[in-house]
Motif scaffolding. Structure first.
Motif, PDB file in Angstrom:
ATOM      1  N   ALA A  59       0.775  -1.224   0.104  1.00 58.10           N
ATOM      2  CA  ALA A  59       0.031  -0.111  -0.124  1.00 58.10           C
ATOM      3  C   ALA A  59       0.921   1.375   0.002  1.00 58.10           C
ATOM      4  CB  ALA A  59      -1.035   0.209   1.191  1.00 58.10           C
ATOM      5  N   LEU A  60       2.018   1.184   0.642  1.00 61.07           N
ATOM      6  CA  LEU A  60       2.909   2.400   0.929  1.00 61.07           C
ATOM      7  C   LEU A  60       3.794   2.749  -0.250  1.00 61.07           C
ATOM      8  CD1 LEU A  60       3.984   2.181   4.601  1.00 61.07           C
ATOM      9  CD2 LEU A  60       2.234   3.637   3.695  1.00 61.07           C
ATOM     10  N   ALA A  61       4.097   1.521  -1.243  1.00 59.84           N
ATOM     11  CA  ALA A  61       4.501   1.707  -2.336  1.00 59.84           C
ATOM     12  C   ALA A  61       3.895   2.301  -3.318  1.00 59.84           C
ATOM     13  CB  ALA A  61       5.257   0.572  -2.738  1.00 59.84           C
ATOM     14  N   VAL A  62       2.618   2.093  -3.370  1.00 65.00           N
ATOM     15  CA  VAL A  62       1.798   2.646  -4.482  1.00 65.00           C
ATOM     16  C   VAL A  62       1.468   4.112  -3.999  1.00 65.00           C
ATOM     17  CG1 VAL A  62      -0.641   2.592  -5.485  1.00 65.00           C
ATOM     18  CG2 VAL A  62       0.391   0.614  -4.969  1.00 65.00           C
ATOM     19  N   ALA A  63       1.238   4.339  -2.593  1.00 71.89           N
ATOM     20  CA  ALA A  63       1.179   5.741  -2.419  1.00 71.89           C
ATOM     21  C   ALA A  63       2.596   6.516  -2.485  1.00 71.89           C
ATOM     22  CB  ALA A  63       0.815   5.577  -0.754  1.00 71.89           C
ATOM     23  N   ALA A  64       3.643   5.885  -2.645  1.00 70.85           N
ATOM     24  CA  ALA A  64       4.777   6.630  -2.971  1.00 70.85           C
ATOM     25  C   ALA A  64       5.082   7.012  -4.551  1.00 70.85           C
ATOM     26  CB  ALA A  64       6.236   6.011  -2.408  1.00 70.85           C
ATOM     27  N   GLY A  65       4.118   6.330  -5.321  1.00 68.94           N
ATOM     28  CA  GLY A  65       4.256   6.712  -6.726  1.00 68.94           C
ATOM     29  C   GLY A  65       4.578   5.504  -7.476  1.00 68.94           C
ATOM     30  N   LEU A  66       4.827   4.097  -7.027  1.00 69.04           N
ATOM     31  CA  LEU A  66       5.216   3.099  -7.709  1.00 69.04           C
ATOM     32  C   LEU A  66       3.903   2.517  -8.152  1.00 69.04           C
ATOM     33  CD1 LEU A  66       7.725   3.678  -6.074  1.00 69.04           C
ATOM     34  CD2 LEU A  66       8.261   1.127  -6.111  1.00 69.04           C
ATOM     35  N   ASP A  67       4.140   1.789  -9.437  1.00 70.24           N
ATOM     36  CA  ASP A  67       2.796   1.197  -9.872  1.00 70.24           C
ATOM     37  C   ASP A  67       2.722  -0.300  -9.331  1.00 70.24           C
ATOM     38  OD1 ASP A  67       4.660  -0.409 -11.527  1.00 70.24           O
ATOM     39  OD2 ASP A  67       4.143   1.028 -13.453  1.00 70.24           O
ATOM     40  N   LEU A  68       1.751  -1.056  -9.897  1.00 70.81           N
ATOM     41  CA  LEU A  68       1.756  -2.506  -9.237  1.00 70.81           C
ATOM     42  C   LEU A  68       3.086  -3.303  -9.642  1.00 70.81           C
ATOM     43  CD1 LEU A  68       0.138  -4.738  -7.737  1.00 70.81           C
ATOM     44  CD2 LEU A  68      -1.171  -5.245  -9.971  1.00 70.81           C
ATOM     45  N   GLN A  70       5.930  -2.161 -10.419  1.00 69.93           N
ATOM     46  CA  GLN A  70       7.353  -1.956  -9.861  1.00 69.93           C
ATOM     47  C   GLN A  70       7.314  -2.434  -8.285  1.00 69.93           C
ATOM     48  OE1 GLN A  70       6.871   2.314 -10.522  1.00 69.93           O
ATOM     49  NE2 GLN A  70       8.198   2.148 -12.110  1.00 69.93           N
ATOM     50  N   THR A  71       5.940  -2.215  -7.666  1.00 69.80           N
ATOM     51  CA  THR A  71       6.096  -2.659  -6.320  1.00 69.80           C
ATOM     52  C   THR A  71       6.184  -4.157  -6.087  1.00 69.80           C
ATOM     53  OG1 THR A  71       4.337  -1.148  -5.878  1.00 69.80           O
ATOM     54  CG2 THR A  71       4.504  -2.767  -4.369  1.00 69.80           C
ATOM     55  N   VAL A  72       5.652  -5.164  -7.112  1.00 69.94           N
ATOM     56  CA  VAL A  72       6.006  -6.390  -6.878  1.00 69.94           C
ATOM     57  C   VAL A  72       7.334  -6.915  -7.526  1.00 69.94           C
ATOM     58  CG1 VAL A  72       5.185  -8.708  -8.077  1.00 69.94           C
ATOM     59  CG2 VAL A  72       3.382  -7.096  -7.695  1.00 69.94           C
ATOM     60  N   ALA A  73       7.939  -5.959  -8.187  1.00 67.44           N
ATOM     61  CA  ALA A  73       9.406  -6.477  -8.742  1.00 67.44           C
ATOM     62  C   ALA A  73      10.246  -5.938  -7.408  1.00 67.44           C
ATOM     63  CB  ALA A  73       9.870  -5.581  -9.852  1.00 67.44           C
ATOM     64  N   LEU A  74       9.949  -4.668  -6.814  1.00 67.99           N
ATOM     65  CA  LEU A  74      10.741  -4.477  -5.874  1.00 67.99           C
ATOM     66  C   LEU A  74      10.844  -5.614  -4.511  1.00 67.99           C
ATOM     67  CD1 LEU A  74      12.469  -1.951  -4.955  1.00 67.99           C
ATOM     68  CD2 LEU A  74      10.576  -1.201  -3.562  1.00 67.99           C
ATOM     69  N   SER A  75       9.508  -6.120  -4.173  1.00 60.69           N
ATOM     70  CA  SER A  75       9.589  -7.288  -3.152  1.00 60.69           C
ATOM     71  C   SER A  75      10.194  -8.387  -3.785  1.00 60.69           C
ATOM     72  CB  SER A  75       8.108  -7.483  -2.924  1.00 60.69           C
ATOM     73  OG  SER A  75       7.675  -6.729  -1.975  1.00 60.69           O
ATOM     74  N   LEU A  76      10.012  -8.778  -4.997  1.00 58.02           N
ATOM     75  CA  LEU A  76      10.647 -10.206  -5.661  1.00 58.02           C
ATOM     76  C   LEU A  76      12.007 -10.210  -5.517  1.00 58.02           C
ATOM     77  CD1 LEU A  76       8.150 -11.055  -8.464  1.00 58.02           C
ATOM     78  CD2 LEU A  76       8.590 -12.252  -6.469  1.00 58.02           C
ATOM     79  N   LEU A  77      12.519  -8.806  -6.100  1.00 59.24           N
ATOM     80  CA  LEU A  77      14.104  -8.720  -6.222  1.00 59.24           C
ATOM     81  C   LEU A  77      14.967  -8.451  -5.128  1.00 59.24           C
ATOM     82  CD1 LEU A  77      13.863  -7.406  -9.833  1.00 59.24           C
ATOM     83  CD2 LEU A  77      14.283  -9.692  -9.176  1.00 59.24           C
ATOM     84  N   MET A  78      14.332  -7.356  -4.180  1.00 59.44           N
ATOM     85  CA  MET A  78      15.008  -6.727  -3.282  1.00 59.44           C
ATOM     86  C   MET A  78      14.749  -7.534  -2.075  1.00 59.44           C
ATOM     87  SD  MET A  78      14.926  -2.806  -1.380  1.00 59.44           S
ATOM     88  CE  MET A  78      15.664  -1.810  -2.793  1.00 59.44           C
ATOM     89  N   PHE A  79      13.719  -8.045  -1.733  1.00 57.70           N
ATOM     90  CA  PHE A  79      13.334  -8.827  -0.375  1.00 57.70           C
ATOM     91  C   PHE A  79      14.139  -8.548   0.869  1.00 57.70           C
ATOM     92  CE2 PHE A  79      13.229 -13.001   1.398  1.00 57.70           C
ATOM     93  CZ  PHE A  79      12.004 -13.005   1.892  1.00 57.70           C
ATOM     94  N   LEU A 174      -1.458  -7.764  -2.366  1.00 59.38           N
ATOM     95  CA  LEU A 174      -2.730  -7.341  -2.093  1.00 59.38           C
ATOM     96  C   LEU A 174      -2.643  -6.027  -1.419  1.00 59.38           C
ATOM     97  CD1 LEU A 174      -5.488  -8.208  -0.783  1.00 59.38           C
ATOM     98  CD2 LEU A 174      -4.444  -8.945   1.133  1.00 59.38           C
ATOM     99  N   GLY A 175      -1.499  -5.776  -0.907  1.00 60.69           N
ATOM    100  CA  GLY A 175      -1.416  -4.368  -0.198  1.00 60.69           C
ATOM    101  C   GLY A 175      -1.230  -3.546  -1.342  1.00 60.69           C
ATOM    102  N   ALA A 176      -0.716  -3.876  -2.606  1.00 64.15           N
ATOM    103  CA  ALA A 176      -0.741  -2.651  -3.700  1.00 64.15           C
ATOM    104  C   ALA A 176      -2.114  -2.652  -4.426  1.00 64.15           C
ATOM    105  CB  ALA A 176       0.415  -3.390  -4.797  1.00 64.15           C
ATOM    106  N   VAL A 177      -2.842  -3.598  -4.513  1.00 63.40           N
ATOM    107  CA  VAL A 177      -4.012  -3.370  -5.026  1.00 63.40           C
ATOM    108  C   VAL A 177      -5.031  -2.801  -4.087  1.00 63.40           C
ATOM    109  CG1 VAL A 177      -6.199  -4.766  -5.684  1.00 63.40           C
ATOM    110  CG2 VAL A 177      -3.926  -5.788  -6.169  1.00 63.40           C
ATOM    111  N   VAL A 178      -5.132  -2.944  -2.930  1.00 62.91           N
ATOM    112  CA  VAL A 178      -5.761  -2.125  -2.098  1.00 62.91           C
ATOM    113  C   VAL A 178      -5.235  -0.879  -1.950  1.00 62.91           C
ATOM    114  CG1 VAL A 178      -6.513  -1.843   0.234  1.00 62.91           C
ATOM    115  CG2 VAL A 178      -6.377  -4.115  -0.378  1.00 62.91           C
ATOM    116  N   GLY A 179      -4.156  -0.441  -2.013  1.00 58.73           N
ATOM    117  CA  GLY A 179      -3.624   0.848  -1.761  1.00 58.73           C
ATOM    118  C   GLY A 179      -3.868   1.741  -3.055  1.00 58.73           C
TER     119      GLY A 179
END
Length: 276
Positions: A59-68, A70-79, A174-179
């Motif tokens: 949710a916060l990633a989407v609020a910061a301006g990332l799209d879905l 980008q948010t998913v990629a950040l969690s998958l790759l940075m983790f 889930l958080g990105a979709v809700v956000g």
């Protein structure tokens, strides 16, 4: 009562999951199957508690301006949760991408230290070794460190690391979709929530005087630079304070050994019930 638990021989350690501490009890190694079941339960309890925090990150990633994507990629790759929250905090405040990456990288540098310690224990070459490196995080190392011997340490490491990875990424989506459905983040106060979430992760780790001193120094540096430096630079400079302090007191974790209970931890009574 789980076989082998309780009595004076029981030991444990605290694992930080967000702002909460989970006490892991380690049974004596006199029943191999019971020990393995207990390790898996410990790992999954930590994985579930940690994975749920992925909702807030998404949710916060989407609020910061990332799209879905980008948010998913950040969690998958940075983790690595702390680095991810730091990244979106810098981006959300208007900081340069370079500053965001540098800040996240500094916070994630501890995982390299974990990897150096875990490598002899895991001993996994090839692609599985890359997977082991990717799931070498605070939680997987902590659960491994709570175990009485190397085999159960490896079991705890893999169950925790993979469990957190799966659940963290699922809840991130889930958080990105809700956000995204919430729309303008300023309507809900989410534009300031990234900093609050990161503070929630940090606060429980400030129990010792050394940690409090490092935090105070970082705050002073950030406050002095905020009026004059571009967004993101004060956070990066504050992180350097922790790096310099870390050089003076390098961590020396020991893995695959039974952790001694701290004096302030409740010890289980005769039937596995914590004594007062």
């Amino acid at each position: 009562m789980v076989p082998g638990w309780g009595g004076a021989a029981a030991s444990g350690m605290r694992v930080m999951v967000g702002p909460h501490a989970i006490l892991l009890r380690v049974p004596p190694a006199d029943d191999a199957r019971a020990v393995r079941r207990a390790v898996v339960r410990q790992a999954m309890s930590v994985a579930v508690a940690t994975g749920v925090y992925g909702i807030s990150f998404g949710a916060l990633a989407v609020a910061a301006g990332l799209d879905l994507a980008q948010t998913v990629a950040l969690s998958l790759l940075m983790f690595t949760g702390g680095s991810q929250f730091a990244f979106i905090g810098v981006v959300g405040s208007g900081g340069a991408p370079v500053a965001a990456v540098a800040t996240a990288g500094l916070l994630g540098a501890r995982n390299a230290l974990y990897g150096a310690v875990m490598a002899p224990l895991v001993r996994t070459p090839g692609l599985r070794g890359l997977a082991a490196a990717h799931v070498t995080i605070d939680e997987s190392v902590a659960v491994a460190n709570a175990q009485p011997d190397p085999p159960t340490a490896r079991l705890g490491f893999w169950w925790t690391g993979v469990g957190v990875f799966v659940l963290w990424n699922a809840f991130t989506v889930l958080g990105a979709v809700v956000g995204d459905a919430l729309g303008d983040p300023t309507r809900w106060g989410l534009d300031a929530a990234a900093a609050a979430a990161f503070l929630g992760l940090l606060w429980p780790r400030l129990g010792g005087r050394a940690a409090q001193g490092v935090a105070a120094g970082a705050v002073v540096v950030a406050l002095l630079l905020t009026p004059v430096a571009p967004a993101g630079i004060p956070v990066l400079a504050a992180a350097l304070v922790a790096v310099l302090a870390g050089w003076r007191t390098p961590p020396t974790p020991t893995l695959g050994r039974r952790a001694r209970p701290r004096a302030d931890e409740a010890r289980p009574g005769p039937e596995g019930v914590p004594s007062a």
